[in-house]
Design a protein around this motif. Structure first.
Motif, PDB file in Angstrom:
ATOM      1  N   UNK A   1     -25.995 -26.128   4.911  1.00 38.24           N
ATOM      2  CA  UNK A   1     -24.818 -25.972   4.069  1.00 38.24           C
ATOM      3  C   UNK A   1     -23.700 -26.898   4.532  1.00 38.24           C
ATOM      4  N   UNK A   2     -22.494 -26.560   4.160  1.00 37.44           N
ATOM      5  CA  UNK A   2     -21.375 -27.454   4.433  1.00 37.44           C
ATOM      6  C   UNK A   2     -20.719 -27.203   5.780  1.00 37.44           C
ATOM      7  N   UNK A   3     -20.837 -26.009   6.307  1.00 33.63           N
ATOM      8  CA  UNK A   3     -20.017 -25.670   7.465  1.00 33.63           C
ATOM      9  C   UNK A   3     -20.814 -25.184   8.676  1.00 33.63           C
TER      10      UNK A   3
ATOM     11  N   UNK B   1     -30.354 -36.430   4.302  1.00 41.04           N
ATOM     12  CA  UNK B   1     -30.098 -37.676   5.037  1.00 41.04           C
ATOM     13  C   UNK B   1     -29.701 -37.418   6.484  1.00 41.04           C
ATOM     14  N   UNK B   2     -28.880 -36.383   6.694  1.00 40.22           N
ATOM     15  CA  UNK B   2     -28.333 -36.169   8.034  1.00 40.22           C
ATOM     16  C   UNK B   2     -29.099 -35.145   8.875  1.00 40.22           C
TER      17      UNK B   2
ATOM     18  N   UNK C   1     -27.138 -35.288   1.056  1.00 43.41           N
ATOM     19  CA  UNK C   1     -26.493 -35.352   2.371  1.00 43.41           C
ATOM     20  C   UNK C   1     -27.275 -34.560   3.412  1.00 43.41           C
ATOM     21  N   UNK C   2     -27.671 -33.363   3.045  1.00 46.50           N
ATOM     22  CA  UNK C   2     -28.414 -32.517   3.991  1.00 46.50           C
ATOM     23  C   UNK C   2     -29.746 -33.158   4.339  1.00 46.50           C
TER      24      UNK C   2
ATOM     25  N   UNK D   1     -23.657 -26.391  11.637  1.00 52.42           N
ATOM     26  CA  UNK D   1     -24.553 -27.386  12.207  1.00 52.42           C
ATOM     27  C   UNK D   1     -25.159 -26.835  13.499  1.00 52.42           C
TER      28      UNK D   1
ATOM     29  N   UNK E   1     -31.260 -32.456  15.009  1.00 51.43           N
ATOM     30  CA  UNK E   1     -29.952 -32.242  14.361  1.00 51.43           C
ATOM     31  C   UNK E   1     -30.188 -31.535  13.037  1.00 51.43           C
TER      32      UNK E   1
ATOM     33  N   UNK F   1     -22.409 -32.322  -7.743  1.00 46.76           N
ATOM     34  CA  UNK F   1     -22.079 -31.759  -6.432  1.00 46.76           C
ATOM     35  C   UNK F   1     -23.320 -31.225  -5.745  1.00 46.76           C
TER      36      UNK F   1
ATOM     37  N   UNK G   1     -28.215 -29.540   9.840  1.00 45.21           N
ATOM     38  CA  UNK G   1     -27.028 -29.090   9.114  1.00 45.21           C
ATOM     39  C   UNK G   1     -27.498 -28.095   8.051  1.00 45.21           C
TER      40      UNK G   1
ATOM     41  N   UNK H   1     -25.546 -34.180  -4.670  1.00 50.76           N
ATOM     42  CA  UNK H   1     -24.960 -34.915  -3.555  1.00 50.76           C
ATOM     43  C   UNK H   1     -25.098 -34.138  -2.250  1.00 50.76           C
ATOM     44  N   UNK H   2     -24.871 -32.835  -2.329  1.00 55.43           N
ATOM     45  CA  UNK H   2     -24.986 -32.017  -1.132  1.00 55.43           C
ATOM     46  C   UNK H   2     -26.430 -32.003  -0.625  1.00 55.43           C
TER      47      UNK H   2
ATOM     48  N   UNK I   1     -27.508 -28.284  16.859  1.00 56.99           N
ATOM     49  CA  UNK I   1     -28.122 -29.440  17.515  1.00 56.99           C
ATOM     50  C   UNK I   1     -28.863 -28.964  18.752  1.00 56.99           C
TER      51      UNK I   1
END
Lengths: 73, 237
Positions: free
Chosen positions: B151-153, B133-134, B130-131, B155, B147, B123, B149, B126-127, B157
């Motif tokens: 953490x998970x919640x 990559x995005x 993701x952070x 963002x 852009x 986990x 991000x 993966x997190x 921009x």
């Protein structure tokens, strides 16, 4: 250890409950990640975004199955 | 008779970015710079740190004719820390016999701890992926988009028009950045945009640890000059 007369609470039981609770938490977090990947893909759409969504969902399914095995086992 | 020579010349396909930026006039150093970067192979792939004219890529507030010139992420080398940590931690269960606490619990609980350990590590990895990559930095022919991000919640921009950019600086500090050729590009805007993620950044538009910061800074400066030229010629959209 006897907090309640007649009931023995050992180290295994305590650790077991904590492990099961943490596994449930990890499953919930993986579900949040599935949602978050969709939102990220909406903000920035790349052509591997679909594959990343599949990986995130697979991770959620695997963690759900493993959590089920540990809790019910 | 086999054809030995054919005078038919295949028409060279004009790159999409050249068409889109042709409206900017004939003297277009941005097109030349982007062409040069494409020839170096920076227009291929999805997982790269720096992609020129990325294919099949869109962002949320992108206008119909707006063209993404550069899409950048933090250099892969910035992920070495957590990747090494994950690799080391993945071998820890091999030494669990050394921990007396683990030996005291039943085999079922030990299996649960084993599953928990690897699920938690996966986990985390993966997190982090993701952070990485995005969290991207986008330069289009009209705007600059950052852009982020966290953490998970959470963002954030930041968007600015190229014409609002006042100053572009870049820096490369440290051994890693010199070896892997990455650095920070700081873009100062006229409005001095503030954002929540500015705790360590010099500006709302700080492209942190991006590959080839000198090339990216050059593209932004050339876009600024192009905008200035267009405003004098009265071609501002």
């Amino acid at each position: 250890m006897e907090f309640v007369p007649g009931i023995d609470i050992g180290l295994s039981e305590v650790v077991g409950v904590m492990v099961k609770a943490l596994l449930v938490l990890i499953t919930l977090l993986s579900l949040i990640i599935v949602r978050q990947v969709s939102l990220m893909h909406k903000v920035v759409s790349v052509h591997v975004g679909g594959n990343i969504k599949i990986v995130a969902f697979s991770f959620f399914v695997i963690s759900l199955v493993l959590t089920g095995i540990v809790i019910l086992g | 008779m086999p054809r030995v020579y054919s005078a038919e010349m295949k028409k060279k396909k004009e790159p999409a970015f050249a068409k889109a930026t042709a409206r900017r006039g004939k003297d277009n150093r941005v097109v030349e710079e982007i062409e040069k970067m494409c020839e170096e192979g920076l227009d291929r792939g999805v997982w790269q740190n720096l992609i020129v004219c990325p294919k099949k890529t869109k962002f949320e507030s992108q206008n119909g004719k707006e063209l993404i010139l550069i899409m950048a992420r933090k250099h892969l080398a910035t992920n070495i820390g957590w990747i090494l940590a994950v690799l080391v931690l993945s071998f820890v269960p091999l030494f669990w016999g050394e921990f007396p606490l683990i030996a005291l619990v039943s085999s079922g609980v030990r299996f649960g701890i084993f599953v928990l350990w690897y699920l938690g590590l996966s986990l985390f990895a993966f997190q982090k992926m993701l952070l990485w990559f995005y969290n991207i930095y986008i330069i289009t022919d009209e705007r600059i988009v950052d852009v982020d991000f966290f953490g998970l919640l959470y963002k954030n921009i930041n968007v600015t028009q190229i014409r609002q950019v006042e100053d572009v600086n870049y820096s490369q500090i440290g051994l890693m950045s010199s070896i892997f050729n990455f650095g920070d590009v700081v873009i100062q805007t006229a409005s001095e945009q503030m954002s929540d993620d500015m705790s360590k950044e010099q500006s709302a538009f700080t492209f942190q640890a991006i590959s080839r910061p000198d090339r990216v800074a050059r593209v932004v400066m050339q876009l600024m000059e192009q905008e200035e030229k267009e405003s004098y010629e009265g071609r501002v959209r």
